[in-house]
Enzyme design. Sequence first.
Site, PDB file in Angstrom:
ATOM      1  CE  LYS A 156      -3.047   2.603   2.341  1.00  0.00           C
ATOM      2  NZ  LYS A 156      -4.395   2.625   3.840  1.00  0.00           N
ATOM      3  CB  ILE A 157       2.494   2.760  -2.368  1.00  0.00           C
ATOM      4  CG1 ILE A 157       3.367   1.684  -2.693  1.00  0.00           C
ATOM      5  CG2 ILE A 157       3.860   4.060  -2.950  1.00  0.00           C
ATOM      6  CD1 ILE A 157       4.275   1.770  -1.542  1.00  0.00           C
TER       7      ILE A 157
END
Length: 223
Positions: A156-157
């Site tokens: 999850k960026i």
Amino acid sequence: CRVRFNDNGTLDLDGMKRVIDCMIDQGVDGICILANFSEQFLLSDEERETLTRLCLQHVAGRVPVIVTVSHFATQVVEQRAKLAAALGASMLMMMPPYHGTGLRADEGSVVEHFQRAGKAGGIPVMLQDAPLSGVQLSVPQIVRLAREVPQLRYFKIETPQTAAKLRSLIAEGGDLIEGPFDGEEGITLIADLNAGATGSMTSAMIPDLVRPVVIDHREGRAD
């Protein structure tokens, strides 16, 4: 999935159940609990365990549940990972270890931290690459984590320039990057999907609006 509190600061467990049901009714593909927008830092260890048990029992397999286990101490992460897996979590999510602005682990210790969490839980792990931690993970560092932690395949960026980082991560990591995700409330959702994100994890505010966008993009209806 945001934690519900009563006016006196205690957990609103009935409200928590309603939030879960509302999200499932809106068609979410999964639910993440105890993350940063879940106000995990306000919770005691006992409250965390209560919520983990309540959420997994109430979801009852209707959708996969991701349990956040972030902590600076690796042994605490291991304990949280074991409990979450034992109660039926589908995935763990965690940030790299940090404690304040000046106490951070070196790269080798970060790898060990994730390795031990993955081994303790025995289920897939999502890295939460968030500015809140103050730890700046480069793309090569994330690819190293993916290479050395078998359970770590989801990312999850939610850093500045998310789309550029996702694009580089997918290019350098190849098949190791199984689930690159957009975060940060989907603010850069379209750019991140164009860069190769396969999903988005936002808060519980508008999943009924976010999900159709992801599906349309995936099925070639980007316009």
